[in-house]
Write an enzyme that holds these catalytic residues in place. Structure first.
Site, PDB file in Angstrom:
ATOM      1  N   GLU A  31     123.708  20.746  22.195  1.00  0.00           N
ATOM      2  CA  GLU A  31     123.122  22.008  21.731  1.00  0.00           C
ATOM      3  C   GLU A  31     121.603  21.971  21.792  1.00  0.00           C
ATOM      4  O   GLU A  31     120.967  20.999  21.408  1.00  0.00           O
ATOM      5  CB  GLU A  31     123.569  22.284  20.297  1.00  0.00           C
ATOM      6  CG  GLU A  31     125.082  22.449  20.199  1.00  0.00           C
ATOM      7  CD  GLU A  31     125.488  23.415  19.109  1.00  0.00           C
ATOM      8  OE1 GLU A  31     124.809  24.431  18.905  1.00  0.00           O
ATOM      9  OE2 GLU A  31     126.503  23.140  18.473  1.00  0.00           O
ATOM     10  N   ASP A  32     121.050  23.069  22.288  1.00  0.00           N
ATOM     11  CA  ASP A  32     119.622  23.364  22.168  1.00  0.00           C
ATOM     12  C   ASP A  32     118.758  22.355  22.929  1.00  0.00           C
ATOM     13  O   ASP A  32     117.819  21.775  22.384  1.00  0.00           O
ATOM     14  CB  ASP A  32     119.211  23.386  20.693  1.00  0.00           C
ATOM     15  CG  ASP A  32     120.027  24.366  19.863  1.00  0.00           C
ATOM     16  OD1 ASP A  32     120.913  25.022  20.426  1.00  0.00           O
ATOM     17  OD2 ASP A  32     119.775  24.483  18.658  1.00  0.00           O
ATOM     18  N   CYS A  71     122.738  30.527  21.387  1.00  0.00           N
ATOM     19  CA  CYS A  71     124.117  30.032  21.503  1.00  0.00           C
ATOM     20  C   CYS A  71     125.136  31.084  21.905  1.00  0.00           C
ATOM     21  O   CYS A  71     125.793  30.970  22.937  1.00  0.00           O
ATOM     22  CB  CYS A  71     124.542  29.406  20.177  1.00  0.00           C
ATOM     23  SG  CYS A  71     123.519  28.007  19.669  1.00  0.00           S
ATOM     24  N   ASP A 236     123.528  23.718  26.074  1.00  0.00           N
ATOM     25  CA  ASP A 236     124.050  25.088  26.051  1.00  0.00           C
ATOM     26  C   ASP A 236     122.970  26.161  26.183  1.00  0.00           C
ATOM     27  O   ASP A 236     123.278  27.343  26.318  1.00  0.00           O
ATOM     28  CB  ASP A 236     124.920  25.329  24.813  1.00  0.00           C
ATOM     29  CG  ASP A 236     124.148  25.313  23.500  1.00  0.00           C
ATOM     30  OD1 ASP A 236     122.997  24.835  23.470  1.00  0.00           O
ATOM     31  OD2 ASP A 236     124.714  25.782  22.488  1.00  0.00           O
ATOM     32  N   HIS A 237     121.717  25.787  26.120  1.00  0.00           N
ATOM     33  CA  HIS A 237     120.549  26.627  26.454  1.00  0.00           C
ATOM     34  C   HIS A 237     119.333  25.758  26.213  1.00  0.00           C
ATOM     35  O   HIS A 237     119.466  24.544  26.027  1.00  0.00           O
ATOM     36  CB  HIS A 237     120.496  27.927  25.625  1.00  0.00           C
ATOM     37  CG  HIS A 237     120.646  27.713  24.151  1.00  0.00           C
ATOM     38  ND1 HIS A 237     119.662  27.165  23.378  1.00  0.00           N
ATOM     39  CD2 HIS A 237     121.689  27.947  23.319  1.00  0.00           C
ATOM     40  CE1 HIS A 237     120.073  27.081  22.131  1.00  0.00           C
ATOM     41  NE2 HIS A 237     121.317  27.538  22.076  1.00  0.00           N
TER      42      HIS A 237
END
Length: 626
Positions: A31-32, A71, A236-237
């Site tokens: 994540e992130d 997200c 995810d980004h």
């Protein structure tokens, strides 16, 4: 949802194929993350030896991108292979789930129908609703629950580097012994101990993440499955240092992507192990890629294209040089931005440029670095590059990423780049019209009129959306040349044409003061509340009228919490701008049940505006947050 018999026959045929003829596919999702935080991509990034070993025996995609920098909207594009503004999934922390487009399922459904065991551990966070795509989606999901010999598609999500890991206290920072020497910051970030510690802590989280990934890979090896499994790793980004997550700068979109295939399945990769590929791939491409690897034809309703598997070559990939991106509502913050990167150039269209990037988002500013950044701005202690985050923007930005990787030098007004600007402007306008882009309707109107079937609604209203885009783009030319068109738009019978004409007037600012009489009439008696508010907003920005009476009336009349949040977005923007907003907002203007529902984003606006109300619902929600 009905499917043609021929498609069902295809699935039945595929399920009869032996498992050995299809690869297992493992997604490792963190994540992130952005590329700048991995040594694999950038000097000063974290050493991640397990990811680096995957890369040595696989492919590194040097230009992989999210299509949205947060997200739920990003994951909605991943699971559908579709642009979020086309399918009604563009707002983060959805107010309502959108239905899946007709003729399309979340892509694991197709794998499951073809005989795959599909499992997800554990995050979904989609803005759409579907069913039957997972055999199991839980914190206990694993490939180990499949039938003997059954191929699997498994997603393992790691929250280790999530934004919340940077919500530390001053006491935690003081007690931590992280080495802050050698920590490099961007030109737009102030060089302070808080910023340095934030980045050092984030890099340490990446090293922890890599160890966790190593444990998962060891489990795959111990199960004797490594030789049959294609492995993806991606974030995810983009990352969560200030001005990344939530913004469609490269720091919010440019993600790591590594794909490893064992010898048995290496023929499905378009280049030799250890290769770095320069072609552009984006998250809308992940779903068709997995389906292609499994021998399934991706549905025509997907926007993406496969970048691995049959029919894909390195030469073909090298020709891909575009990524489109979108930002809409993130939590309580509205700001419509669309972006296009083509080759070395990045174009951003800020449709409401009077909203600064720093327009308050409560979750963002829980990070100490963000909070300190705002304090330094208010104290006048930032240079021009660091202040820009808190100031109104131009409606267009153009960056040469080879010369300016941190996107701080806007070339949109430079005559030397006029041809590039015109080309990218035209391409982006064609994209938003071609989807067509549902973000051009206020969210409450989208929910009222389009949520039942967003794709069909967009298709049926394609011409109207194109007119709204053209009206918004009247902000891009000198006012004298567009005044007649703006006058005509302000008199339109379509309320959303009037709405966007007023936003264009606000973008022109004092240059459009000649249209203040028309705006006063709209502020006083337009039948659409949001048009009245946009008129008051324009008059406030040019310092022609106090907007409070118009806004207060609209807030007393709002039909739903989403509309209230839209209006309060204007209040917060004006209050924090040099214009100021001195009017008093009252909680008793809103129904008690709205105030008791923590899912209503407008409560965060009331809290920021220091409006007294019972905040117990918000406090309980925060206790449950990651």
């Amino acid at each position: 949802m009905k499917f043609r018999p021929s498609l069902l026959v295809l699935f039945l045929l595929l399920t009869s194929v032996r498992a050995a003829d299809r690869p297992n596919i493992l997604w490792i999702v963190s994540e992130d993350n952005a590329v700048e935080y991995l040594r694999l991509y950038a000097a000063g990034g974290a050493e991640m030896p397990n990811i680096e070993r995957l890369a040595a025996g696989g492919l590194v995609f040097d230009r992989a991108f999210a299509n949205s920098p947060v997200c739920s909207t990003s994951r909605s594009s991943i699971i559908t292979g579709s642009y979020a503004p086309r399918i009604g999934a563009m707002d983060h922390r959805r107010s309502q789930h959108a239905p899946m487009p007709e003729g399309l399922r979340m892509f694991p459904w197709y794998l499951r129908q073809a005989g795959y065991y599909t499992s997800n551990n554990v995050k979904t966070d989609y803005n759409l609703r579907d069913r039957d795509m997972w055999d199991e989606s839980s914190d206990r999901a694993t490939w180990r629950k499949r039938k003997e010999g059954q191929p699997f598609f498994h997603v393992q999500n790691f929250t280790t580097t999530h934004e919340s890991s940077l919500h530390f206290t001053a006491e935690e920072m003081a007690a931590d012994k992280l080495d802050l020497t050698g920590i490099a910051l961007t030109p737009y970030q102030p060089d302070t101990p808080v910023f340095r510690y934030t980045k050092a802590r984030y890099l340490a989280r990446h090293r922890l993440l890599d160890r966790q990934i190593g444990e998962l890979l060891a489990q795959l090896e111990a199960d004797g499955l490594a030789g049959d499994t294609i492995i993806f790793y991606y974030g995810d980004h983009g990352g969560v240092m200030p001005r990344s997550k939530g913004y469609i700068f490269e720091s919010g979109l440019h993600v790591p992507l590594v794909v490893h295939a064992p010898e048995k399945w290496r023929h499905l990769l378009p280049a030799a192990p250890g290769s770095r590929l320069p072609g552009f791939v984006s998250f809308i491409d992940l779903a068709p890629t997995v389906l292609n690897l499994a021998g399934l034809k991706p549905p025509a309703a997907m926007d993406g294209r496969a970048f691995l598997g049959a029919g894909v070559t390195a030469e073909n990939l090298a020709q891909r040089d575009e990524n489109y991106s979108a930002a809409d509502r993130f939590d309580e913050k509205y700001d419509l931005v669309r972006g296009l990167r083509k080759g070395r150039f990045k174009y951003l269209r800020n449709y409401q440029p009077f909203n600064p990037d720093a327009l308050n988002n409560t979750y963002r500013f829980r990070q100490p670095a963000y909070a300190e950044w705002r304090e330094l701005f208010r104290a006048g202690r930032l240079d021009a590059a660091q202040r820009a985050f808190f100031e109104p923007r131009l409606p267009e930005s153009l960056f040469d990423l080879e010369k300016d990787p941190h996107e701080v030098h806007n070339l949109a007004a430079d005559p030397a780049y006029a041809v590039v600007l015109a080309d990218l402007r035209g391409r982006l306008a064609a994209w938003v019209k071609g989807m067509p882009d549902l973000g051009f309707y206020p969210e409450n109107i989208f929910l009222k009129d389009a949520i039942g079937n967003p794709v069909a609604y967009g298709r049926e209203h394609r011409e109207q959306i194109a007119r709204l885009v053209d009206t918004a783009d009247l902000a891009l030319r000198p006012f004298a040349g567009v005044r007649p068109a703006l006058e005509q738009a302000l008199a339109s019978t379509d309320p959303w044409t009037r709405y966007w004409a007023l936003i264009a007037c606000s973008t022109h600012g004092p240059a459009a003061a000649a249209l203040a009489p028309a705006a006063r009439r709209l502020a006083a008696d337009d039948p659409e509340r949001l048009v009245r508010v946009r008129a008051a907003e324009f008059l406030a920005l040019i310092r022609a009228e106090d907007p409070h009476l118009v806004i207060a009336r609209a807030l007393r009349e709002v039909a739903d919490p989403v509309e209230a949040n839209l209006i309060l977005n204007t209040v917060v923007m004006l209050r924090d701008s040099p214009v100021g907003y001195a009017g008093k907002i009252q909680a008793d203007w809103f129904p008690a049940e709205w105030l008791a529902n923590a899912r209503n984003q407008f409560l965060l606006r009331l809290e920021y505006l220091e409006v007294p109300f019972d905040r117990s619902a918000l406090d309980a929600k925060r206790d449950r947050e990651i």
